[in-house]
Motif scaffolding. Sequence first.
Motif, PDB file in Angstrom:
ATOM      1  N   UNK A  82       0.765  -1.017  -0.042  1.00  9.42           N
ATOM      2  CA  UNK A  82      -0.022   0.085  -0.051  1.00  9.42           C
ATOM      3  C   UNK A  82       0.606   1.283   0.049  1.00  9.42           C
ATOM      4  N   UNK A  83       1.975   1.208   0.661  1.00  9.15           N
ATOM      5  CA  UNK A  83       2.696   2.474   0.890  1.00  9.15           C
ATOM      6  C   UNK A  83       3.368   2.825  -0.577  1.00  9.15           C
ATOM      7  N   UNK A  84       4.009   1.837  -1.143  1.00 11.79           N
ATOM      8  CA  UNK A  84       4.629   1.767  -2.438  1.00 11.79           C
ATOM      9  C   UNK A  84       3.527   2.506  -3.553  1.00 11.79           C
ATOM     10  N   UNK A  85       2.352   1.901  -3.540  1.00 14.67           N
ATOM     11  CA  UNK A  85       1.375   2.041  -4.392  1.00 14.67           C
ATOM     12  C   UNK A  85       1.054   3.680  -4.492  1.00 14.67           C
ATOM     13  N   UNK A  86       1.173   4.306  -3.212  1.00 12.17           N
ATOM     14  CA  UNK A  86       0.799   5.551  -2.770  1.00 12.17           C
ATOM     15  C   UNK A  86       1.766   6.377  -3.548  1.00 12.17           C
ATOM     16  N   UNK A  87       2.987   6.073  -3.175  1.00 13.42           N
ATOM     17  CA  UNK A  87       4.124   6.910  -3.622  1.00 13.42           C
ATOM     18  C   UNK A  87       4.148   7.066  -5.097  1.00 13.42           C
ATOM     19  N   UNK A  88       4.017   5.687  -5.909  1.00 17.79           N
ATOM     20  CA  UNK A  88       3.987   5.691  -7.322  1.00 17.79           C
ATOM     21  C   UNK A  88       2.760   6.378  -7.883  1.00 17.79           C
ATOM     22  N   UNK A  89       1.490   6.627  -7.160  1.00 15.94           N
ATOM     23  CA  UNK A  89       0.401   7.154  -7.702  1.00 15.94           C
ATOM     24  C   UNK A  89       0.812   8.703  -7.638  1.00 15.94           C
ATOM     25  N   UNK A  90       1.535   9.202  -6.489  1.00 15.59           N
ATOM     26  CA  UNK A  90       1.888  10.498  -6.255  1.00 15.59           C
ATOM     27  C   UNK A  90       3.080  11.095  -7.378  1.00 15.59           C
ATOM     28  N   UNK A  91       3.794  10.126  -7.687  1.00 14.01           N
ATOM     29  CA  UNK A  91       4.651  10.625  -8.663  1.00 14.01           C
ATOM     30  C   UNK A  91       4.197  10.597 -10.043  1.00 14.01           C
ATOM     31  N   UNK A  92       3.136   9.689 -10.262  1.00 16.77           N
ATOM     32  CA  UNK A  92       2.677   9.848 -11.468  1.00 16.77           C
ATOM     33  C   UNK A  92       1.783  10.991 -11.793  1.00 16.77           C
ATOM     34  N   UNK A  93       1.031  11.361 -10.755  1.00 17.08           N
ATOM     35  CA  UNK A  93       0.273  12.598 -10.804  1.00 17.08           C
ATOM     36  C   UNK A  93       1.012  13.777 -11.236  1.00 17.08           C
ATOM     37  N   UNK A  94       2.358  13.953 -10.284  1.00 17.89           N
ATOM     38  CA  UNK A  94       3.412  15.046 -10.467  1.00 17.89           C
ATOM     39  C   UNK A  94       3.693  15.028 -11.780  1.00 17.89           C
ATOM     40  N   UNK A  95       4.067  13.865 -12.545  1.00 20.18           N
ATOM     41  CA  UNK A  95       4.510  13.870 -13.948  1.00 20.18           C
ATOM     42  C   UNK A  95       3.309  14.402 -14.777  1.00 20.18           C
ATOM     43  N   UNK A  96       2.158  13.834 -14.473  1.00 21.27           N
ATOM     44  CA  UNK A  96       1.122  14.135 -15.396  1.00 21.27           C
ATOM     45  C   UNK A  96       0.928  15.768 -15.370  1.00 21.27           C
ATOM     46  N   UNK A  97       1.046  16.329 -14.271  1.00 19.35           N
ATOM     47  CA  UNK A  97       0.936  17.794 -13.923  1.00 19.35           C
ATOM     48  C   UNK A  97       1.861  18.317 -14.598  1.00 19.35           C
ATOM     49  N   UNK A  98       3.005  17.873 -14.410  1.00 21.73           N
ATOM     50  CA  UNK A  98       4.329  18.561 -15.240  1.00 21.73           C
ATOM     51  C   UNK A  98       3.996  18.697 -16.785  1.00 21.73           C
ATOM     52  N   UNK A  99       3.790  17.443 -17.433  1.00 25.09           N
ATOM     53  CA  UNK A  99       3.432  17.523 -18.850  1.00 25.09           C
ATOM     54  C   UNK A  99       2.310  18.406 -19.184  1.00 25.09           C
ATOM     55  N   UNK A 100       1.291  18.544 -18.358  1.00 20.14           N
ATOM     56  CA  UNK A 100       0.197  19.371 -18.803  1.00 20.14           C
ATOM     57  C   UNK A 100       0.592  21.016 -18.565  1.00 20.14           C
ATOM     58  N   UNK A 101       1.390  21.238 -17.611  1.00 16.45           N
ATOM     59  CA  UNK A 101       2.019  22.665 -17.128  1.00 16.45           C
ATOM     60  C   UNK A 101       2.703  22.748 -18.734  1.00 16.45           C
ATOM     61  N   UNK A 102       3.570  21.886 -19.211  1.00 19.83           N
ATOM     62  CA  UNK A 102       4.548  22.229 -20.305  1.00 19.83           C
ATOM     63  C   UNK A 102       3.594  22.379 -21.514  1.00 19.83           C
ATOM     64  N   UNK A 103       2.689  21.627 -21.673  1.00 22.76           N
ATOM     65  CA  UNK A 103       1.992  21.656 -22.867  1.00 22.76           C
ATOM     66  C   UNK A 103       0.931  22.914 -22.877  1.00 22.76           C
ATOM     67  N   UNK A 104       0.755  23.490 -21.742  1.00 26.36           N
ATOM     68  CA  UNK A 104      -0.056  24.813 -21.721  1.00 26.36           C
ATOM     69  C   UNK A 104       0.846  26.211 -21.983  1.00 26.36           C
ATOM     70  N   UNK A 105       2.367  25.789 -21.423  1.00 26.61           N
ATOM     71  CA  UNK A 105       3.066  26.852 -21.919  1.00 26.61           C
ATOM     72  C   UNK A 105       3.750  26.773 -23.256  1.00 26.61           C
ATOM     73  N   UNK A 106       3.681  25.673 -23.949  1.00 22.75           N
ATOM     74  CA  UNK A 106       3.689  25.766 -25.259  1.00 22.75           C
ATOM     75  C   UNK A 106       2.791  26.290 -26.175  1.00 22.75           C
ATOM     76  N   UNK A 107       1.594  26.083 -25.590  1.00 25.29           N
ATOM     77  CA  UNK A 107       0.209  26.497 -26.273  1.00 25.29           C
ATOM     78  C   UNK A 107       0.269  27.946 -26.186  1.00 25.29           C
ATOM     79  N   UNK A 108       0.695  28.623 -24.822  1.00 25.23           N
ATOM     80  CA  UNK A 108       0.818  30.032 -24.655  1.00 25.23           C
ATOM     81  C   UNK A 108       1.850  30.650 -25.468  1.00 25.23           C
ATOM     82  N   UNK A 109       2.953  30.036 -25.578  1.00 30.15           N
ATOM     83  CA  UNK A 109       3.949  30.476 -26.380  1.00 30.15           C
ATOM     84  C   UNK A 109       3.496  30.796 -27.940  1.00 30.15           C
TER      85      UNK A 109
END
Length: 320
Positions: free
Chosen positions: A201-228
Amino acid sequence: MDVERVAEELYGLKPAEFVPARDRYVAEARKAKDAAAAKAVAALRRPALAAWAANLLARQKHQEAAQFLAVGETLREAHRTLDGEQLRSASRRRNQLVTALARTAAGLAKEAGQPVSDTVLHEIEQTLHGVLADQDVAEDWSRGRLVKVPEAAVGFGAVTPETAALARPSTAEPSPQGSRPEGKRKSDPGKKPGKKSAKEPGKSGVKSGRAEDARRRRELERARTTARDAEAEAGRRERELAEARDTRRAAAEKAEATAERVRGLEHELREARQATQEAGAAATKAAKAVTAAERALREARRTAEQAVRALRDMERQPEP
């Protein structure tokens, strides 16, 4: 010669009257041996129709002009400081004032005997936007001395309260967490189905948080690219608009100059026709005079011949 007084007078004239009046003052200065004044006056350029109409506002509507210049100062200061509240307030006033004052300028031009087309009305609006965006243009306009329509204020309206907020660094953004290679969890063949390790359960929560952070970073980068990309596209469109307006303005000025030349040629043609008619009348009168003179000459010759014959007859007669 008082060059300042001459300039004030010239820029109060309609564009079609500018050049003849300027040339008269240049000739007057040269006749007075005032080379400096002649050079200074000759350097004064005739204003474009839209610039002249905009100048009428500064010359005849002093209170409105002062308020408009104050809005321009507020806007320029707001853009320098990225003051969102000032931007919102001044931007609303800018759009309302530009539209209203452009129509007022068109009305003043019509009252002066120089009505303007829709194309020139748009150029008046562009001129007023330039007054708001550029301190030098504002200074010339405040004196009623604008000569040409300023280039479109590319990028002046690009900074908004929203983009100003994005430009400020965020203090609430979480620091990125360390990432590890993600992969599909494999089942442990040594474990029976339905049983889980106590650490899973602990490992699953860590991996889920990392995946969410990675997804947010990708979305932020896409938003920045779209804005540029959007900002680059907006800049390109604004440059195209500025070029199109410059082309339209050049065409309008060329058409105005051509029309003025046509009017001059028509005037010359009327004068030439009048001169031709007068010359024809003079030629007819002269022809009649020649005919009369020839007739009188023939009569005079006949009289002379008769006198000669009479004289000869008298000479032939014997003396008594």
